[in-house]
Design a protein around this motif. Sequence first.
Motif, mmCIF file in Angstrom:
data_model
loop_
_atom_site.group_PDB
_atom_site.id
_atom_site.type_symbol
_atom_site.label_atom_id
_atom_site.label_comp_id
_atom_site.label_asym_id
_atom_site.label_seq_id
_atom_site.Cartn_x
_atom_site.Cartn_y
_atom_site.Cartn_z
ATOM 1 N N GLN A 275 -1.030 2.895 2.188
ATOM 2 C CA GLN A 275 0.426 2.971 2.332
ATOM 3 C C GLN A 275 0.996 4.219 1.666
ATOM 4 O O GLN A 275 2.052 4.714 2.068
ATOM 5 C CB GLN A 275 1.086 1.727 1.749
ATOM 6 C CG GLN A 275 0.805 0.465 2.533
ATOM 7 C CD GLN A 275 1.269 -0.785 1.815
ATOM 8 O OE1 GLN A 275 1.896 -0.732 0.767
ATOM 9 N NE2 GLN A 275 0.955 -1.934 2.394
ATOM 10 N N GLN B 254 0.086 4.769 -7.250
ATOM 11 C CA GLN B 254 1.206 5.703 -7.105
ATOM 12 C C GLN B 254 1.168 6.806 -8.177
ATOM 13 O O GLN B 254 1.271 7.994 -7.851
ATOM 14 C CB GLN B 254 2.524 4.933 -7.196
ATOM 15 C CG GLN B 254 3.763 5.793 -7.064
ATOM 16 C CD GLN B 254 5.029 4.993 -7.300
ATOM 17 O OE1 GLN B 254 5.068 4.096 -8.131
ATOM 18 N NE2 GLN B 254 6.066 5.320 -6.543
ATOM 19 N N THR C 40 1.391 -8.181 -0.208
ATOM 20 C CA THR C 40 1.262 -6.755 0.107
ATOM 21 C C THR C 40 1.315 -6.512 1.609
ATOM 22 O O THR C 40 1.936 -5.559 2.071
ATOM 23 C CB THR C 40 -0.041 -6.191 -0.496
ATOM 24 O OG1 THR C 40 0.021 -6.315 -1.909
ATOM 25 C CG2 THR C 40 -0.241 -4.727 -0.126
ATOM 26 N N ILE D 261 -2.797 -0.501 -0.642
ATOM 27 C CA ILE D 261 -1.712 0.228 -1.305
ATOM 28 C C ILE D 261 -1.961 1.732 -1.214
ATOM 29 O O ILE D 261 -1.048 2.502 -0.915
ATOM 30 C CB ILE D 261 -1.560 -0.238 -2.769
ATOM 31 C CG1 ILE D 261 -1.007 -1.670 -2.806
ATOM 32 C CG2 ILE D 261 -0.667 0.716 -3.562
ATOM 33 C CD1 ILE D 261 -1.086 -2.345 -4.164
ATOM 34 N N TYR E 241 0.185 -1.303 -7.809
ATOM 35 C CA TYR E 241 0.959 -0.319 -7.044
ATOM 36 C C TYR E 241 1.188 0.939 -7.885
ATOM 37 O O TYR E 241 0.967 2.058 -7.419
ATOM 38 C CB TYR E 241 2.291 -0.909 -6.573
ATOM 39 C CG TYR E 241 3.034 0.025 -5.664
ATOM 40 C CD1 TYR E 241 2.782 0.035 -4.293
ATOM 41 C CD2 TYR E 241 3.966 0.927 -6.160
ATOM 42 C CE1 TYR E 241 3.444 0.912 -3.447
ATOM 43 C CE2 TYR E 241 4.633 1.805 -5.329
ATOM 44 C CZ TYR E 241 4.370 1.802 -3.973
ATOM 45 O OH TYR E 241 5.018 2.676 -3.143
ATOM 46 N N ARG F 272 -6.667 -5.036 -1.691
ATOM 47 C CA ARG F 272 -5.248 -4.778 -1.956
ATOM 48 C C ARG F 272 -5.047 -3.371 -2.510
ATOM 49 O O ARG F 272 -4.131 -2.652 -2.087
ATOM 50 C CB ARG F 272 -4.681 -5.825 -2.915
ATOM 51 C CG ARG F 272 -3.180 -5.681 -3.119
ATOM 52 C CD ARG F 272 -2.566 -6.933 -3.724
ATOM 53 N NE ARG F 272 -3.177 -7.307 -4.977
ATOM 54 C CZ ARG F 272 -2.684 -6.995 -6.176
ATOM 55 N NH1 ARG F 272 -1.564 -6.298 -6.275
ATOM 56 N NH2 ARG F 272 -3.300 -7.396 -7.268
ATOM 57 N N ARG G 78 3.821 -3.934 -1.006
ATOM 58 C CA ARG G 78 3.605 -3.600 -2.423
ATOM 59 C C ARG G 78 2.718 -4.619 -3.056
ATOM 60 O O ARG G 78 2.760 -5.735 -2.996
ATOM 61 C CB ARG G 78 4.900 -3.547 -3.191
ATOM 62 C CG ARG G 78 5.627 -2.269 -2.925
ATOM 63 C CD ARG G 78 6.813 -2.150 -3.814
ATOM 64 N NE ARG G 78 6.812 -0.777 -4.307
ATOM 65 C CZ ARG G 78 7.455 -0.377 -5.358
ATOM 66 N NH1 ARG G 78 8.134 -1.192 -6.069
ATOM 67 N NH2 ARG G 78 7.420 0.861 -5.730
#
Length: 172
Positions: free
Chosen positions: A136, A105, A167, A133, A101, A129, A172
């Motif tokens: 998202q 990010q 997730t 992420i 994550y 995954r 997350r």
Amino acid sequence: MWIKTGNWMYAGKLPAANGENEYAIILGAKVNGEIPSLSLRYRLEAALDYAKKHPEVKFILSGGQGPDEDITEAEAMKRYLMENGIEEDRLILETASTSTYENIQFSRKLLPASVNSVTIVTSDYHLARAREIARQLDLESDAVAAKTPKVVEWKLTTRERLALLKTSVFGR
């Protein structure tokens, strides 16, 4: 759930990157002292092949430093890529992340504001995954799939299936 997560993991590899994105994010993995682990080397080999085919792409090398690592994962990736002919001006280091994550990010923050799509380079089992992420975090993506070391494949894919479920439920 086993079949469903397996389908997600397969779908995470598509679409395969074709050089359209200006930036690619290489997700970190374990560093043994200052030496990339086998998983990280496979990711770097996939990235190196992609970088040679698409010389206009810049790479965000994403990974902090664990307690048993002598340097950040990002620094280990930089050294490997430069030793194999990739110019330093194509490499951007993200050195604070400690999870997938955070990889996405913190790497997102290093992108120009106008960029909303990237290539994600990571192990084949990990792409679904990582890309979820990214989605998202309002980041579209395509994929460069690195192979998974056979010696840890079952362990990692089983763990990843559980992480995918987490997730999908918690984001997350």
